[in-house]
Design a protein around this motif. Sequence first.
Motif, PDB file in Angstrom:
ATOM      1  N   ILE A  28       0.786  -1.111   0.103  1.00 16.34           N
ATOM      2  CA  ILE A  28      -0.044  -0.086   0.052  1.00 16.34           C
ATOM      3  C   ILE A  28       0.770   1.370  -0.011  1.00 16.34           C
ATOM      4  O   ILE A  28       0.529   2.221  -0.701  1.00 16.34           O
ATOM      5  CB  ILE A  28      -0.931  -0.035   1.053  1.00 16.34           C
ATOM      6  N   ILE A  58      -4.593  12.266 -14.308  1.00 16.84           N
ATOM      7  CA  ILE A  58      -5.102  12.351 -13.062  1.00 16.84           C
ATOM      8  C   ILE A  58      -6.404  11.435 -12.955  1.00 16.84           C
ATOM      9  O   ILE A  58      -6.585  10.878 -12.114  1.00 16.84           O
ATOM     10  CB  ILE A  58      -5.483  13.663 -12.468  1.00 16.84           C
ATOM     11  N   VAL A  59      -7.396  11.867 -14.050  1.00 13.40           N
ATOM     12  CA  VAL A  59      -8.635  11.061 -14.026  1.00 13.40           C
ATOM     13  C   VAL A  59      -8.516   9.669 -14.165  1.00 13.40           C
ATOM     14  O   VAL A  59      -8.828   8.830 -13.479  1.00 13.40           O
ATOM     15  CB  VAL A  59      -9.631  11.485 -15.124  1.00 13.40           C
ATOM     16  N   ALA A  62      -4.242   8.025 -12.149  1.00 13.53           N
ATOM     17  CA  ALA A  62      -4.279   8.217 -10.513  1.00 13.53           C
ATOM     18  C   ALA A  62      -5.683   8.026 -10.084  1.00 13.53           C
ATOM     19  O   ALA A  62      -5.944   7.535  -9.033  1.00 13.53           O
ATOM     20  CB  ALA A  62      -3.791   9.752 -10.457  1.00 13.53           C
ATOM     21  N   GLY A  63      -6.734   8.700 -10.768  1.00 14.34           N
ATOM     22  CA  GLY A  63      -7.947   8.068 -10.108  1.00 14.34           C
ATOM     23  C   GLY A  63      -8.818   6.897 -10.379  1.00 14.34           C
ATOM     24  O   GLY A  63      -9.753   6.752  -9.797  1.00 14.34           O
ATOM     25  N   ALA A  64      -8.696   6.219 -11.251  1.00 17.93           N
ATOM     26  CA  ALA A  64      -9.276   5.021 -11.790  1.00 17.93           C
ATOM     27  C   ALA A  64      -8.178   3.508 -11.815  1.00 17.93           C
ATOM     28  O   ALA A  64      -8.585   2.838 -10.944  1.00 17.93           O
ATOM     29  CB  ALA A  64      -9.699   5.038 -13.346  1.00 17.93           C
ATOM     30  N   VAL A  67      -6.794   3.214  -8.344  1.00 20.24           N
ATOM     31  CA  VAL A  67      -7.755   2.746  -7.307  1.00 20.24           C
ATOM     32  C   VAL A  67      -7.970   1.220  -7.506  1.00 20.24           C
ATOM     33  O   VAL A  67      -8.202   0.758  -6.515  1.00 20.24           O
ATOM     34  CB  VAL A  67      -9.255   3.446  -7.564  1.00 20.24           C
ATOM     35  N   LEU A  68      -8.071   0.822  -8.558  1.00 21.49           N
ATOM     36  CA  LEU A  68      -8.385  -0.614  -8.835  1.00 21.49           C
ATOM     37  C   LEU A  68      -7.115  -1.599  -8.431  1.00 21.49           C
ATOM     38  O   LEU A  68      -7.479  -2.654  -7.787  1.00 21.49           O
ATOM     39  CB  LEU A  68      -8.453  -1.152 -10.209  1.00 21.49           C
ATOM     40  N   VAL A  70      -5.331  -0.534  -5.763  1.00 23.93           N
ATOM     41  CA  VAL A  70      -5.516  -0.623  -4.357  1.00 23.93           C
ATOM     42  C   VAL A  70      -6.711  -1.653  -3.888  1.00 23.93           C
ATOM     43  O   VAL A  70      -6.422  -2.232  -3.038  1.00 23.93           O
ATOM     44  CB  VAL A  70      -5.755   0.958  -3.820  1.00 23.93           C
ATOM     45  N   MET A  74      -6.291  -4.738  -1.385  1.00 23.96           N
ATOM     46  CA  MET A  74      -7.316  -4.927  -0.182  1.00 23.96           C
ATOM     47  C   MET A  74      -8.049  -6.320  -0.285  1.00 23.96           C
ATOM     48  O   MET A  74      -8.134  -6.594   0.784  1.00 23.96           O
ATOM     49  CB  MET A  74      -8.555  -3.788  -0.245  1.00 23.96           C
TER      50      MET A  74
ATOM     51  N   MET B 114     -10.415  15.697  -9.437  1.00 19.76           N
ATOM     52  CA  MET B 114     -10.550  15.767  -8.345  1.00 19.76           C
ATOM     53  C   MET B 114     -11.496  14.965  -7.291  1.00 19.76           C
ATOM     54  O   MET B 114     -10.987  14.399  -6.332  1.00 19.76           O
ATOM     55  CB  MET B 114     -10.792  17.371  -7.857  1.00 19.76           C
ATOM     56  N   SER B 116     -12.319  12.191  -8.418  1.00 18.94           N
ATOM     57  CA  SER B 116     -11.901  10.631  -8.537  1.00 18.94           C
ATOM     58  C   SER B 116     -10.569  10.489  -7.559  1.00 18.94           C
ATOM     59  O   SER B 116     -10.474   9.335  -6.964  1.00 18.94           O
ATOM     60  CB  SER B 116     -11.433  10.265  -9.873  1.00 18.94           C
ATOM     61  N   LEU B 117     -10.025  11.483  -7.067  1.00 20.20           N
ATOM     62  CA  LEU B 117      -8.892  11.267  -6.074  1.00 20.20           C
ATOM     63  C   LEU B 117      -9.465  11.162  -4.831  1.00 20.20           C
ATOM     64  O   LEU B 117      -8.842  10.703  -3.844  1.00 20.20           O
ATOM     65  CB  LEU B 117      -7.989  12.650  -6.131  1.00 20.20           C
ATOM     66  N   VAL B 119     -11.546   9.333  -3.739  1.00 21.60           N
ATOM     67  CA  VAL B 119     -11.956   7.979  -3.498  1.00 21.60           C
ATOM     68  C   VAL B 119     -10.795   7.505  -2.564  1.00 21.60           C
ATOM     69  O   VAL B 119     -11.292   6.514  -1.642  1.00 21.60           O
ATOM     70  CB  VAL B 119     -11.890   7.060  -4.899  1.00 21.60           C
ATOM     71  N   TYR B 120      -9.583   7.908  -2.715  1.00 17.60           N
ATOM     72  CA  TYR B 120      -8.547   7.413  -1.894  1.00 17.60           C
ATOM     73  C   TYR B 120      -8.795   7.461  -0.521  1.00 17.60           C
ATOM     74  O   TYR B 120      -8.397   6.502   0.485  1.00 17.60           O
ATOM     75  CB  TYR B 120      -7.163   8.100  -2.149  1.00 17.60           C
ATOM     76  N   LEU B 123     -11.029   4.705   0.565  1.00 20.10           N
ATOM     77  CA  LEU B 123     -10.348   3.379   0.285  1.00 20.10           C
ATOM     78  C   LEU B 123      -9.273   3.263   1.240  1.00 20.10           C
ATOM     79  O   LEU B 123      -9.108   2.159   2.117  1.00 20.10           O
ATOM     80  CB  LEU B 123      -9.795   3.527  -1.136  1.00 20.10           C
ATOM     81  N   LEU B 124      -8.282   4.200   1.595  1.00 22.61           N
ATOM     82  CA  LEU B 124      -6.973   4.103   2.412  1.00 22.61           C
ATOM     83  C   LEU B 124      -7.487   4.099   3.807  1.00 22.61           C
ATOM     84  O   LEU B 124      -6.891   3.368   4.762  1.00 22.61           O
ATOM     85  CB  LEU B 124      -5.896   5.118   2.236  1.00 22.61           C
ATOM     86  N   VAL B 146     -15.866   4.013  -8.262  1.00 24.46           N
ATOM     87  CA  VAL B 146     -15.164   3.868  -9.503  1.00 24.46           C
ATOM     88  C   VAL B 146     -16.366   3.788 -10.358  1.00 24.46           C
ATOM     89  O   VAL B 146     -16.384   4.214 -11.518  1.00 24.46           O
ATOM     90  CB  VAL B 146     -14.221   2.482  -9.374  1.00 24.46           C
TER      91      VAL B 146
END
Lengths: 175, 324
Positions: A28, A58-59, A62-64, A67-68, A70, A74, B114, B116-117, B119-120, B123-124, B146
């Motif tokens: 992580i 970013i979208v 970093a954003g999608a 996330v998958l 992480v 998990m 922003m 979408s960020l 979400v972390y 999640l974290l 997501v």
Amino acid sequence: MLEIVFFYIAATVALVATVMAMTRANAIHALIYLIVSLLAVAVIFFLIGAPFAAALEIVIYAGAIMVLFVFVIMMLNLGEKGDKQERQWLQPSIWAGPAVLSVVLLIELVMVISQTNGPVSVTAVSAKEVGLALFGPYVLAVEIASMLLLAGLVGSFHLGRRYLERDNLEKQGGQ
Amino acid sequence: MSELMPVILSLTILIGGVAGAAILTWFERRLLGVWQDRYGPNRLGPFGIGQVAADMIKLLFKDDWVPPFADRLVFIFAPTAIVVAMMMGFAVVPFAPGMMIIDVNIGLLFFLGMTSLAVYSVLLGGLASNNKYALLGGLRSAAQMVSYEVFMGLSLIGVVMMSGSFSLVDIVEAQTDVWFCFSQILGLIVFIIAGIAESHRLPFDLPEAEHELTAGFHTEYGGMKFAMFMLGEYLGLMLISCMIVTLFFGGWHGPMLIGDWLPPFFWFSSKVFVVICFFVLLRAAIPRPRYDQLMSLGWKVMLPITLVNILVTGAVLLWMEGVA
């Protein structure tokens, strides 16, 4: 002038974050560093005149996608065991060889870059131009990428479906 | 003045956002009280507004505790992510002509990035708590956010097609005559639903559904860290409301038949206020769906609607171009 300062700050952040992402034993923590690295790359894209690419970095990345990543970590829930395994894999005897070869490539890259004359002029590329390029000269690449995604979609649907059918069969067998 | 504007506005948003979120907690409870035929917090000060101060004092003085089994650094980092991301999102909101921090030609994408960020944070937070309820809450929210991010982005394509720009100022300018809430009604509906899911508020607050997962991802959080999650949630609510007004209800323009005879910021803020009240009404009126219902609603209803919307919008635009 200010742009150059911003560029070097963002580049340093990207480099440090990437090295940290490679050397962390905890998955992580490594992923968080990788996200920071992607954000720094987005800043660099913005500075060199590609705001659309920066936004997509970013979208999408970093954003999608991250996330998958992480999400998967998990689900696996590795914990201490995973850290220990990772520390074992991070022995110098394992990464020394690839590192030496990469350094050779890095020297080559630096020499190639130092031969090109001066900084390339910065022209901002708007979202509209990106769109026109994608659906103009590069439309074949877009189509191929969409077909690849469709194949992935069908594949995952198939895998999910088979589990459902097997569950149903087991239920029927049990009754 | 115009050079100082972004600095002043940033500070105003920073302070106003936190204060607004605090007042919103009280306002929401009072409004829920009205709609549910009860009083809500009405003891402290006029109309009970002192409740805000009381809540803040309680949260500030609570023991700031990190569970010994948690991943300490990530645990502390998680609540800040959502607040920072949501605050950054306000940078592109055009409150009035010239009254915005930055007018970039990728404003809409910046807003999507922003959110979408954010979400972390969830999640974290769920992961670092090292607690199975928190982990399950985090997993659920990741899948939910997501998925709904996809529809949120797709529902805005119609607006971008009609205005021909990602810049929020251009989008507002394009609505001078007719607001997009009429021509993009499908996009508006999907965006509202996806917006609620993104800010994980009732009725889509399954990541923190109290009766199933204790409190979801913030089970282990207390004191100011918990307050940061709440702050992020209310900032998200305000940000989504601002974006709905900007993208579909004409931003700073007055209502069509009445005209622009009041200051633009008045129209913008009053419209945002109405949208926030609408979100509170949704919370009071609609029960929570089951988690699988939420996900199948997303992929089986919202996704086709957004795709049809894009197709029809594109066809109509091309047709109008041919006619003109």
